[in-house]
Design an enzyme around this catalytic site. Structure first.
Site, PDB file in Angstrom:
ATOM      1  N   GLU A 181      39.256  32.120  36.093  1.00 32.31           N
ATOM      2  CA  GLU A 181      39.442  33.402  36.772  1.00 32.31           C
ATOM      3  C   GLU A 181      38.268  33.647  37.713  1.00 32.31           C
ATOM      4  O   GLU A 181      37.147  33.190  37.449  1.00 32.31           O
ATOM      5  CB  GLU A 181      39.543  34.498  35.692  1.00 32.31           C
ATOM      6  CG  GLU A 181      39.651  35.907  36.164  1.00 32.31           C
ATOM      7  CD  GLU A 181      40.892  36.212  36.994  1.00 32.31           C
ATOM      8  OE1 GLU A 181      41.057  35.573  38.050  1.00 32.31           O
ATOM      9  OE2 GLU A 181      41.660  37.107  36.616  1.00 32.31           O
ATOM     10  N   ASP A 182      38.523  34.373  38.789  1.00 36.63           N
ATOM     11  CA  ASP A 182      37.436  34.607  39.746  1.00 36.63           C
ATOM     12  C   ASP A 182      36.405  35.611  39.239  1.00 36.63           C
ATOM     13  O   ASP A 182      35.211  35.403  39.386  1.00 36.63           O
ATOM     14  CB  ASP A 182      37.982  35.013  41.128  1.00 36.63           C
ATOM     15  CG  ASP A 182      38.917  36.216  41.068  1.00 36.63           C
ATOM     16  OD1 ASP A 182      39.291  36.641  39.952  1.00 36.63           O
ATOM     17  OD2 ASP A 182      39.278  36.736  42.135  1.00 36.63           O
TER      18      ASP A 182
ATOM     19  N   ASP B  44      35.726  41.955  35.539  1.00 34.53           N
ATOM     20  CA  ASP B  44      35.215  43.226  36.058  1.00 34.53           C
ATOM     21  C   ASP B  44      35.365  44.277  34.955  1.00 34.53           C
ATOM     22  O   ASP B  44      34.571  44.297  34.012  1.00 34.53           O
ATOM     23  CB  ASP B  44      36.020  43.547  37.326  1.00 34.53           C
ATOM     24  CG  ASP B  44      35.466  44.691  38.139  1.00 34.53           C
ATOM     25  OD1 ASP B  44      34.476  45.305  37.730  1.00 34.53           O
ATOM     26  OD2 ASP B  44      36.024  45.006  39.206  1.00 34.53           O
TER      27      ASP B  44
ATOM     28  N   PHE C 133      30.712  45.891  45.502  1.00 33.90           N
ATOM     29  CA  PHE C 133      32.077  45.459  45.813  1.00 33.90           C
ATOM     30  C   PHE C 133      32.020  44.149  46.588  1.00 33.90           C
ATOM     31  O   PHE C 133      31.553  44.111  47.721  1.00 33.90           O
ATOM     32  CB  PHE C 133      32.824  46.525  46.614  1.00 33.90           C
ATOM     33  CG  PHE C 133      34.306  46.286  46.603  1.00 33.90           C
ATOM     34  CD1 PHE C 133      35.101  46.868  45.625  1.00 33.90           C
ATOM     35  CD2 PHE C 133      34.898  45.437  47.528  1.00 33.90           C
ATOM     36  CE1 PHE C 133      36.471  46.628  45.592  1.00 33.90           C
ATOM     37  CE2 PHE C 133      36.263  45.180  47.493  1.00 33.90           C
ATOM     38  CZ  PHE C 133      37.050  45.774  46.525  1.00 33.90           C
TER      39      PHE C 133
ATOM     40  N   ARG D 159      39.820  36.882  51.347  1.00 35.38           N
ATOM     41  CA  ARG D 159      39.834  35.838  50.315  1.00 35.38           C
ATOM     42  C   ARG D 159      39.346  34.496  50.868  1.00 35.38           C
ATOM     43  O   ARG D 159      38.917  33.627  50.116  1.00 35.38           O
ATOM     44  CB  ARG D 159      41.260  35.622  49.794  1.00 35.38           C
ATOM     45  CG  ARG D 159      41.872  36.788  49.051  1.00 35.38           C
ATOM     46  CD  ARG D 159      43.180  36.347  48.436  1.00 35.38           C
ATOM     47  NE  ARG D 159      44.047  37.431  48.003  1.00 35.38           N
ATOM     48  CZ  ARG D 159      44.009  38.022  46.811  1.00 35.38           C
ATOM     49  NH1 ARG D 159      43.121  37.644  45.922  1.00 35.38           N
ATOM     50  NH2 ARG D 159      44.857  38.978  46.496  1.00 35.38           N
TER      51      ARG D 159
HETATM   52  C1  PRP Z   1      41.383  40.900  40.423  1.00 37.20           C
HETATM   53  C2  PRP Z   1      40.667  39.626  40.016  1.00 37.20           C
HETATM   54  C3  PRP Z   1      40.868  39.597  38.515  1.00 37.20           C
HETATM   55  C4  PRP Z   1      40.866  41.067  38.157  1.00 37.20           C
HETATM   56  C5  PRP Z   1      39.550  41.423  37.560  1.00 37.20           C
HETATM   57  O1  PRP Z   1      42.746  40.623  40.452  1.00 37.20           O
HETATM   58  O2  PRP Z   1      41.232  38.499  40.628  1.00 37.20           O
HETATM   59  O3  PRP Z   1      42.125  39.041  38.178  1.00 37.20           O
HETATM   60  O4  PRP Z   1      41.089  41.796  39.363  1.00 37.20           O
HETATM   61  O5  PRP Z   1      39.451  42.797  37.358  1.00 37.20           O
HETATM   62  P1  PRP Z   1      39.441  43.492  35.934  1.00 37.20           P
HETATM   63  O6  PRP Z   1      38.464  42.776  35.053  1.00 37.20           O
HETATM   64  O7  PRP Z   1      38.963  44.879  36.295  1.00 37.20           O
HETATM   65  O8  PRP Z   1      40.829  43.499  35.397  1.00 37.20           O
HETATM   66  P2  PRP Z   1      43.846  41.503  41.193  1.00 37.20           P
HETATM   67  O9  PRP Z   1      44.630  42.277  40.191  1.00 37.20           O
HETATM   68  O10 PRP Z   1      43.208  42.294  42.310  1.00 37.20           O
HETATM   69  O11 PRP Z   1      44.813  40.388  41.765  1.00 37.20           O
HETATM   70  P3  PRP Z   1      44.455  39.091  42.654  1.00 37.20           P
HETATM   71  O12 PRP Z   1      43.944  38.020  41.711  1.00 37.20           O
HETATM   72  O13 PRP Z   1      45.752  38.728  43.276  1.00 37.20           O
HETATM   73  O14 PRP Z   1      43.398  39.504  43.650  1.00 37.20           O
END
Ligand code: PRP
Length: 179
Positions: free
Chosen positions: A98-99, A102, A151, A164
């Protein structure tokens, strides 16, 4: 595009160097275990690509797509599974890539969901950890970088689906998301 960035937090070189270390750690840990590496679309695409390319042990790929309902830059804590894994995880060693970790809502949801499929083990590997924002009690097993509560976009991370494609992680100018 680039003028939306206040400063570069992690350069392409720093990211690639750390990703190589994480790849080596995973390769040592999962030698002989034929793990399934699960990328979380869409944000994890560059991280998944760079972790898996040159992975020196046998592994399988799969993907899930999760989206947290967000109001602006805040996660509301509602996670929707848009695409599930297509593989049988029972008895397999699974690593979720996962990226960013948060608030934790997304990985907390995915961990519970994937554990229902009875893998032999399940570990979480994230490029970025932002512990100040955590809302649920969850930690990653492997972390690339712990970052402050700013951010960030780039290297898969978006704001309103843009940015991205940057090879670095940068801090977004506040005026972009406060418009
Ligand atoms: C973003 C990111 C993680 C998640 C982390 O995804 O890629 O999956 O938020 O945040 P959290 O710990 O607060 O849940 P997003 O839902 O924006 O979708 P994406 O991967 O398509 O950008």
């Amino acid at each position: 595009m680039l003028n939306a960035i206040e400063r570069v937090l992690l350069t392409e070189e720093q990211i690639q160097s750390r990703v190589a270390e994480l790849r080596n750690t995973l390769a040592a840990e999962y030698e002989g275990k034929n793990p399934i590496l699960i990328g979380v679309l869409k944000g994890a695409i560059p991280f998944f690509r760079d972790i898996t390319l040159k992975m020196p042990i046998p592994c399988n790929y799969d993907f899930v797509c999760a989206s947290s309902y967000a109001a602006g830059t805040q996660s509301a804590g509602t996670v929707t599974l848009l695409k599930d894994t297509a593989m049988d995880l029972r008895g397999r060693h699974v690593v979720v890539l996962e990226d960013i970790l948060d608030t934790g809502y997304t990985l907390d949801f995915l961990k519970a969901h994937l554990l229902q499929k009875e893998p032999a083990s399940l570990k979480l590997c994230v490029l970025l950890d932002k512990p100040e924002r955590r809302r649920v009690d969850i930690e990653a097993d492997y972390v690339g970088f712990t970052i402050p509560n700013v951010f960030v976009v780039g290297y898969g991370l978006d704001y309103m689906e843009y940015y991205r494609n940057f090879p670095f992680v940068g801090v977004l100018k506040p005026e972009i998301y406060s418009k």
